[in-house]
Scaffold this motif. Structure first.
Motif, PDB file in Angstrom:
ATOM      1  N   LEU A  82       0.828  -1.214   0.000  1.00  0.00           N
ATOM      2  CA  LEU A  82       0.000   0.000   0.000  1.00  0.00           C
ATOM      3  C   LEU A  82       0.859   1.260   0.000  1.00  0.00           C
ATOM      4  CD1 LEU A  82      -2.849  -1.032   2.452  1.00  0.00           C
ATOM      5  CD2 LEU A  82      -3.061  -0.607  -0.015  1.00  0.00           C
ATOM      6  N   ALA A  83       1.960   1.241   0.734  1.00  0.00           N
ATOM      7  CA  ALA A  83       2.866   2.388   0.749  1.00  0.00           C
ATOM      8  C   ALA A  83       3.457   2.619  -0.639  1.00  0.00           C
ATOM      9  CB  ALA A  83       3.986   2.171   1.772  1.00  0.00           C
ATOM     10  N   VAL A  84       3.806   1.541  -1.321  1.00  0.00           N
ATOM     11  CA  VAL A  84       4.336   1.658  -2.685  1.00  0.00           C
ATOM     12  C   VAL A  84       3.252   2.192  -3.616  1.00  0.00           C
ATOM     13  CG1 VAL A  84       5.203   0.346  -4.662  1.00  0.00           C
ATOM     14  CG2 VAL A  84       6.109  -0.117  -2.371  1.00  0.00           C
ATOM     15  N   GLN A  85       2.053   1.662  -3.500  1.00  0.00           N
ATOM     16  CA  GLN A  85       0.950   2.111  -4.347  1.00  0.00           C
ATOM     17  C   GLN A  85       0.631   3.587  -4.123  1.00  0.00           C
ATOM     18  OE1 GLN A  85      -2.598  -0.281  -4.073  1.00  0.00           O
ATOM     19  NE2 GLN A  85      -3.788   1.129  -5.310  1.00  0.00           N
ATOM     20  N   ALA A  86       0.706   4.033  -2.882  1.00  0.00           N
ATOM     21  CA  ALA A  86       0.437   5.444  -2.578  1.00  0.00           C
ATOM     22  C   ALA A  86       1.433   6.357  -3.279  1.00  0.00           C
ATOM     23  CB  ALA A  86       0.476   5.673  -1.063  1.00  0.00           C
ATOM     24  N   ARG A  87       2.685   5.894  -3.421  1.00  0.00           N
ATOM     25  CA  ARG A  87       3.722   6.705  -4.077  1.00  0.00           C
ATOM     26  C   ARG A  87       3.713   6.589  -5.594  1.00  0.00           C
ATOM     27  NH1 ARG A  87       8.622   7.416  -1.155  1.00  0.00           N
ATOM     28  NH2 ARG A  87       9.452   8.296  -3.069  1.00  0.00           N
ATOM     29  N   THR A  88       3.403   5.386  -6.115  1.00  0.00           N
ATOM     30  CA  THR A  88       3.502   5.170  -7.555  1.00  0.00           C
ATOM     31  C   THR A  88       2.164   5.283  -8.275  1.00  0.00           C
ATOM     32  OG1 THR A  88       3.157   2.769  -7.407  1.00  0.00           O
ATOM     33  CG2 THR A  88       5.449   3.581  -7.253  1.00  0.00           C
ATOM     34  N   GLY A  89       1.083   5.119  -7.536  1.00  0.00           N
ATOM     35  CA  GLY A  89      -0.239   5.114  -8.156  1.00  0.00           C
ATOM     36  C   GLY A  89      -0.576   3.796  -8.822  1.00  0.00           C
ATOM     37  N   GLU A  90       0.301   2.796  -8.698  1.00  0.00           N
ATOM     38  CA  GLU A  90       0.071   1.485  -9.301  1.00  0.00           C
ATOM     39  C   GLU A  90       0.143   0.400  -8.235  1.00  0.00           C
ATOM     40  OE1 GLU A  90       2.484   0.603 -12.688  1.00  0.00           O
ATOM     41  OE2 GLU A  90       2.472   2.696 -13.355  1.00  0.00           O
ATOM     42  N   ARG A  91      -0.685  -0.628  -8.410  1.00  0.00           N
ATOM     43  CA  ARG A  91      -0.697  -1.761  -7.490  1.00  0.00           C
ATOM     44  C   ARG A  91       0.642  -2.486  -7.562  1.00  0.00           C
ATOM     45  NH1 ARG A  91      -1.714  -7.073  -7.113  1.00  0.00           N
ATOM     46  NH2 ARG A  91      -2.985  -7.832  -5.395  1.00  0.00           N
ATOM     47  N   SER A  92       1.173  -2.825  -6.415  1.00  0.00           N
ATOM     48  CA  SER A  92       2.454  -3.520  -6.336  1.00  0.00           C
ATOM     49  C   SER A  92       2.234  -4.994  -6.014  1.00  0.00           C
ATOM     50  CB  SER A  92       3.321  -2.896  -5.247  1.00  0.00           C
ATOM     51  OG  SER A  92       4.485  -3.661  -5.054  1.00  0.00           O
ATOM     52  N   ARG A  93       3.100  -5.828  -6.579  1.00  0.00           N
ATOM     53  CA  ARG A  93       3.077  -7.262  -6.280  1.00  0.00           C
ATOM     54  C   ARG A  93       4.352  -7.666  -5.530  1.00  0.00           C
ATOM     55  NH1 ARG A  93       3.762  -9.907 -11.081  1.00  0.00           N
ATOM     56  NH2 ARG A  93       3.277 -11.859 -10.056  1.00  0.00           N
ATOM     57  N   LEU A  94       5.003  -6.713  -4.886  1.00  0.00           N
ATOM     58  CA  LEU A  94       6.279  -7.005  -4.249  1.00  0.00           C
ATOM     59  C   LEU A  94       6.136  -8.104  -3.205  1.00  0.00           C
ATOM     60  CD1 LEU A  94       6.985  -5.870  -1.145  1.00  0.00           C
ATOM     61  CD2 LEU A  94       6.780  -3.723  -2.259  1.00  0.00           C
ATOM     62  N   MET A  95       7.221  -8.833  -3.042  1.00  0.00           N
ATOM     63  CA  MET A  95       7.288  -9.893  -2.041  1.00  0.00           C
ATOM     64  C   MET A  95       8.218  -9.435  -0.932  1.00  0.00           C
ATOM     65  SD  MET A  95       5.345 -12.441  -2.797  1.00  0.00           S
ATOM     66  CE  MET A  95       5.958 -13.658  -1.673  1.00  0.00           C
ATOM     67  N   LEU A  96       7.757  -9.611   0.293  1.00  0.00           N
ATOM     68  CA  LEU A  96       8.544  -9.243   1.465  1.00  0.00           C
ATOM     69  C   LEU A  96       8.912 -10.506   2.217  1.00  0.00           C
ATOM     70  CD1 LEU A  96       9.642  -7.161   3.519  1.00  0.00           C
ATOM     71  CD2 LEU A  96       7.350  -7.122   4.540  1.00  0.00           C
ATOM     72  N   ASP A  97      10.163 -10.594   2.610  1.00  0.00           N
ATOM     73  CA  ASP A  97      10.620 -11.675   3.482  1.00  0.00           C
ATOM     74  C   ASP A  97      11.323 -11.023   4.663  1.00  0.00           C
ATOM     75  OD1 ASP A  97      11.186 -14.139   4.558  1.00  0.00           O
ATOM     76  OD2 ASP A  97      12.595 -14.750   2.996  1.00  0.00           O
ATOM     77  N   ILE A  98      11.182 -11.643   5.801  1.00  0.00           N
ATOM     78  CA  ILE A  98      11.834 -11.138   7.010  1.00  0.00           C
ATOM     79  C   ILE A  98      12.564 -12.292   7.676  1.00  0.00           C
ATOM     80  CG2 ILE A  98      11.496 -10.108   9.299  1.00  0.00           C
ATOM     81  CD1 ILE A  98       9.044  -8.647   8.138  1.00  0.00           C
ATOM     82  N   GLY A  99      13.862 -12.094   7.863  1.00  0.00           N
ATOM     83  CA  GLY A  99      14.668 -13.097   8.540  1.00  0.00           C
ATOM     84  C   GLY A  99      14.676 -14.459   7.866  1.00  0.00           C
ATOM     85  N   GLY A 100      14.423 -14.492   6.556  1.00  0.00           N
ATOM     86  CA  GLY A 100      14.448 -15.746   5.820  1.00  0.00           C
ATOM     87  C   GLY A 100      13.236 -16.638   6.043  1.00  0.00           C
ATOM     88  N   PHE A 101      12.186 -16.103   6.670  1.00  0.00           N
ATOM     89  CA  PHE A 101      11.002 -16.912   6.964  1.00  0.00           C
ATOM     90  C   PHE A 101      10.395 -17.495   5.698  1.00  0.00           C
ATOM     91  CE2 PHE A 101       6.407 -17.424   7.348  1.00  0.00           C
ATOM     92  CZ  PHE A 101       6.331 -18.281   8.439  1.00  0.00           C
ATOM     93  N   ARG A 102      10.178 -16.657   4.686  1.00  0.00           N
ATOM     94  CA  ARG A 102       9.548 -17.151   3.446  1.00  0.00           C
ATOM     95  C   ARG A 102      10.450 -18.144   2.719  1.00  0.00           C
ATOM     96  NH1 ARG A 102       4.694 -14.708   2.094  1.00  0.00           N
ATOM     97  NH2 ARG A 102       4.506 -12.539   2.688  1.00  0.00           N
ATOM     98  N   ALA A 103      11.734 -17.901   2.709  1.00  0.00           N
ATOM     99  CA  ALA A 103      12.656 -18.818   2.035  1.00  0.00           C
ATOM    100  C   ALA A 103      12.597 -20.199   2.688  1.00  0.00           C
ATOM    101  CB  ALA A 103      14.076 -18.262   2.067  1.00  0.00           C
ATOM    102  N   THR A 104      12.594 -20.231   4.006  1.00  0.00           N
ATOM    103  CA  THR A 104      12.493 -21.497   4.727  1.00  0.00           C
ATOM    104  C   THR A 104      11.133 -22.135   4.493  1.00  0.00           C
ATOM    105  OG1 THR A 104      14.003 -20.714   6.436  1.00  0.00           O
ATOM    106  CG2 THR A 104      12.566 -22.556   7.031  1.00  0.00           C
ATOM    107  N   ARG A 105      10.086 -21.327   4.533  1.00  0.00           N
ATOM    108  CA  ARG A 105       8.729 -21.845   4.312  1.00  0.00           C
ATOM    109  C   ARG A 105       8.584 -22.391   2.891  1.00  0.00           C
ATOM    110  NH1 ARG A 105       4.935 -24.769   6.004  1.00  0.00           N
ATOM    111  NH2 ARG A 105       2.821 -24.071   5.577  1.00  0.00           N
ATOM    112  N   ARG A 106       9.226 -21.743   1.923  1.00  0.00           N
ATOM    113  CA  ARG A 106       9.179 -22.216   0.539  1.00  0.00           C
ATOM    114  C   ARG A 106       9.777 -23.633   0.445  1.00  0.00           C
ATOM    115  NH1 ARG A 106       8.601 -19.436  -4.132  1.00  0.00           N
ATOM    116  NH2 ARG A 106       8.983 -17.460  -3.084  1.00  0.00           N
TER     117      ARG A 106
END
Length: 176
Positions: A82-106
């Motif tokens: 939402l923060a990205v969309q507010a600045r760019t005006g376009e919907r973002s599909r960015l992926m966020l990972d924190i501390g490798g959680f998503r990589a391990t979950r993948r």
């Protein structure tokens, strides 16, 4: 009038994804400051998306930003989008990972999908998995497709789940 070829559009797409990553990094740096947490932010482009990872410093613990089963991470990803969309005006599909959680979950989900694939091939029957969030379902669908089988999502959030089915070539029975 001229149209852009895919080769000409690629630098623009890459630039836009890099911009999304920079905006997300600024937003997350502010969040880390407010929460008095230490971490570094790595930016990349993966699978045609901006990929942002918050990495803990040597002594840092970012588990509070992940939550149990990643629900805080999911919420932070949506807020960052939402923060990205507010600045760019376009919907973002960015992926966020924190501390490798998503990589391990993948990795865990890939193993789960491979087990289901093996079971479907042996039994020639579809297998229903436990409910998964959108990220988790995507990992399973990608693994199943790479193995040449078919999968689809059923149910309604938050109980949406993946069904792994025999490939049509395998002659599997389909459940109604």
């Amino acid at each position: 009038m001229t149209t852009d070829t895919p080769v000409e559009q690629e630098p623009d797409r890459t630039k836009r994804l890099e911009e999304e990553g920079e905006i997300a990094a600024d937003y997350l740096e502010e969040l880390l400051d407010i929460a008095d947490l230490d971490g570094d932010i790595d930016l990349d482009i993966q699978h045609d998306r901006a990929a942002v990872e918050v990495v803990a410093d040597e002594d840092g613990d970012l588990s509070v930003l992940v939550g149990s089963d990643g629900e805080v991470l999911e919420a932070l990803q949506e807020l960052t989008r939402l923060a990205v969309q507010a600045r760019t005006g376009e919907r973002s599909r960015l992926m966020l990972d924190i501390g490798g959680f998503r990589a391990t979950r993948r990795q865990e989900l890939t193993a789960l999908a491979e087990d289901a694939i093996r079971e479907v091939r042996e039994s020639d029957r579809e297998i229903e998995l436990a409910p998964l969030n959108a990220f988790e379902r995507k990992v399973v669908h990608d693994t199943v497709a790479a193995a040449g089988l078919v999968s689809d999502s059923r149910g309604v959030e938050p109980s949406r789940y993946v069904v792994v089915q025999p490939s049509p070539e395998q002659g599997g029975a389909s459940a109604s």
